[in-house]
Design a protein around this motif. Structure first.
Motif, PDB file in Angstrom:
ATOM      1  N   UNK A  65       0.816  -1.220   0.000  1.00  0.00           N
ATOM      2  CA  UNK A  65       0.000   0.000   0.000  1.00  0.00           C
ATOM      3  C   UNK A  65       0.846   1.265   0.000  1.00  0.00           C
ATOM      4  N   UNK A  96     -10.289  18.213   1.770  1.00  0.00           N
ATOM      5  CA  UNK A  96      -8.849  18.030   2.006  1.00  0.00           C
ATOM      6  C   UNK A  96      -8.411  16.644   1.588  1.00  0.00           C
TER       7      UNK A  96
ATOM      8  N   UNK B 103      -5.290  10.655   7.193  1.00  0.00           N
ATOM      9  CA  UNK B 103      -4.235  11.389   6.499  1.00  0.00           C
ATOM     10  C   UNK B 103      -3.165  10.451   5.975  1.00  0.00           C
ATOM     11  N   UNK B 104      -2.773   9.480   6.795  1.00  0.00           N
ATOM     12  CA  UNK B 104      -1.708   8.562   6.381  1.00  0.00           C
ATOM     13  C   UNK B 104      -2.206   7.529   5.365  1.00  0.00           C
ATOM     14  N   UNK B 105      -3.510   7.283   5.344  1.00  0.00           N
ATOM     15  CA  UNK B 105      -4.059   6.422   4.304  1.00  0.00           C
ATOM     16  C   UNK B 105      -4.043   7.161   2.970  1.00  0.00           C
ATOM     17  N   UNK B 107      -2.016   9.760   2.315  1.00  0.00           N
ATOM     18  CA  UNK B 107      -0.618  10.085   2.007  1.00  0.00           C
ATOM     19  C   UNK B 107       0.280   9.119   2.788  1.00  0.00           C
ATOM     20  N   UNK B 108       0.520   7.923   2.252  1.00  0.00           N
ATOM     21  CA  UNK B 108       1.310   6.940   3.010  1.00  0.00           C
ATOM     22  C   UNK B 108       2.781   7.337   3.165  1.00  0.00           C
TER      23      UNK B 108
END
Lengths: 304, 260
Positions: A65, A96, B103-105, B107-108
């Motif tokens: 991923x 966002x 957010x991290x999903x 923008x990994x």
């Protein structure tokens, strides 16, 4: 589309996910099933690159991923409907998210429409019910129109109408050719939604089969019979010459295992017993699940 | 499915992806009132209090007896709390609401996400620093006769502008290391607001406390030397920058290492 290979996660001494391997195919809804604390959420987090596996890996379209470019266009995920800032509007939250992957605001409006939140798009999320938050979470997952969807307990806390909506939506998304992995601990709901099941308990894979196969393999099939004269039926079913297993059920009926309905009917006719009900009864997914987990030695060993 | 049309022609270069993440951080800022009002409050507090103080003491010209920068930057003592809060909130509210996972999903690449936050926090901080410092000098200009081209004044102005972004970055980095909004608020805001001032008043601790980021950064604002400070004015600014850099590095490491 999703390949999980030997995935493990331990927190100190506790093994939350233990050497888990399974695949999620496009075009079907795959139910990710297991009791609370079985490791479903941890597994999904590892698939999404949020938690680092202790061992093994998860690939999406052949890649981890974290290596996906613009992941929202390839995987849509709903982990926790509460993980939103109540001070933002529904539209602000999705904007966002869209901008992070270069998606236009028109996609935001499209998904808000799709999940039925268009009218409250400019309202702050803090006033939203759980059902509305779940819809917003689903909207976020659909934002990039991804071929793969991962939803963690999307029906939790939904009313019957909301549950029905999710079910129809997921089946529709799978029918469009997407790979859909949806976790739940609600067996009856999964029986209606999922074509395929991945069942885990205590972090280990217990079953990976189609829903029908799973019920066939782990559930019982009984034939329910009722006769005008219950005593004659009882004597026939449990008499010395009978090789059937029969147990009394409510209303003077008997539940017979180990014989087809044709044979029971023929036997009754030959002995002059008049039947007025004969029906095949299969275990529900929930019953099959309970039987399987009770049978599973490993499951019991770790559960104890 | 329209997946192929969405992913195909728009397929992305790293530079465009970095810009997208910065765009998303900007949208996060503008869609949350409690976030974008914080630096604004900081500027208003800094300038407003500087104006009020200079207005109240206007009759006395303190420039001969005392360092004029103390009056000019009086409002900063209050305004800096808002700047610190802004740095804390930039990532702290994500840990608090749980959106850090979303957010991290999206923008990994964790370094890219943190870099965008640093850039946005630093940029907004710089803007707040410019407005606050210009406002403070204008507010003080009526009462203090300043030579704006003297090296001490120029240095004080530069330090006044940079103090804000450095403080924002320091707090952003420290909050990312703590990964908890409440802990960051509890630890950082009293430290910035009164902790180090109180520490500096204790004789034994004063020697060490002067190396704390806000003490060092504020020494760069002074027009005159202070006895007992072991470094120069510019070095003071550098010490604060080192603190901010260390916090940013610590935050990046923490974000990269920990499960979200």
């Amino acid at each position: 589309m999703i390949e999980v290979q030997g995935l493990s996660k331990s927190y100190g001494q506790t093994l939350a996910v233990d050497d888990l391997s399974f695949g999620v195919r496009p075009g079907v809804v795959t139910g990710f099933l297991g009791p609370n604390g079985a490791g479903k959420t941890t597994s999904m987090r590892m698939i999404l690159g949020l938690d680092r596996p202790t061992a093994g890996r998860a690939l999406i379209g052949g890649r981890p991923y974290v290596e996906l470019a613009d992941p929202l266009r390839q995987v849509g995920a709903l982990l926790d409907a509460h993980a939103v800032h109540g001070g933002r509007t529904a539209r602000g939250h999705l904007r966002w998210l869209a901008h992070s992957n270069g998606l236009p605001d028109s996609r935001v409006d499209a998904v808000l429409d799709q999940v039925g939140l268009a009218e409250v798009a400019r309202k702050r999320i803090k006033g939203f019910s759980l059902g509305m938050r779940q819809r917003l979470g689903v909207a976020g997952a659909l934002l990039g129109d991804p071929p793969v969807l991962l939803l963690d307990e999307p029906v939790n806390g939904l009313d019957p109408e909301g549950i029905r909506w999710i079910r129809t939506l997921l089946r529709g998304l799978a029918a469009e050719g997407r790979a859909v992995l949806v976790s739940s601990h609600l067996m009856t709901e999964m029986a209606l939604t999922a074509d395929h099941l991945v069942v885990i308990g205590r972090g280990r894979l217990l079953a990976d089969a189609s829903t029908a196969e799973f019920i066939d393999r782990h559930g019982r099939t009984r034939v329910r019979v009722r006769a005008v004269d219950p005593d004659k039926l009882s004597a026939l079913l449990r008499g010395p010459g009978s090789d059937l297993t029969a147990e009394p059920a409510e209303g003077g009926a008997w539940e017979v295992t180990g014989a087809e309905p044709e044979r029971i009917a023929a036997l009754a006719a030959a002995n002059g017993v008049v039947l007025y009900e004969i029906a095949v009864q299969r275990d529900s997914l929930e019953e099959a699940f309970m039987r399987m987990t009770a049978d599973s030695v490993e499951y019991r060993a770790v559960a104890a | 499915m329209t997946t192929t049309t969405l992913a195909g022609p728009r397929a992305t270069a790293p530079a465009r992806r970095k810009a997208a993440v910065l765009h998303a951080e900007w949208t996060k800022l503008t869609t949350l009132r409690s976030l974008w009002t914080t630096p604004l409050i900081g500027v208003l507090l800094t300038v407003g209090i500087a104006y009020a103080v200079n207005d109240a003491y206007g009759a006395t010209d303190t420039s001969l007896t005392e360092d004029p920068s103390i009056g000019i930057y009086y409002g900063l003592n209050f305004g800096q709390v808002a700047a610190a809060c802004f740095g804390i909130l930039l990532i702290g509210q994500e840990y608090n609401a749980g959106t850090i996972r979303t957010s991290l999903t999206a923008v990994p690449a964790r370094g890219r996400l943190f870099g965008a936050k640093l850039l946005l926090g630093g940029g907004i901080g710089l803007l707040a620093g410019l407005l606050s410092t210009a406002g403070s000098y204008l507010a003080a200009g009526a009462t203090v006769d300043l030579a704006l081209d003297s090296p001490a004044t120029v240095r004080s102005i530069v330090a006044g502008v940079l103090y804000h972004p450095l403080l924002v970055i320091l707090c952003l980095g420290a909050t990312t290391m703590l990964r908890n909004l409440t802990a960051a608020m509890g630890l950082l805001s009293p430290m910035v607001f009164l902790g180090t001032t109180v520490l500096a008043a204790v004789p034994g601790v004063r020697e060490a406390a002067q190396f704390l980021p806000d003490r060092a950064g504020q020494y760069a604002l002074r027009h005159q030397d202070t006895a007992g400070i072991h470094y120069g004015h510019w070095t003071g600014l550098l010490i604060m920058a080192l603190w901010a850099g260390a916090a940013a590095y610590g935050g990046l490491r923490s974000l990269r290492r920990h499960d979200a």
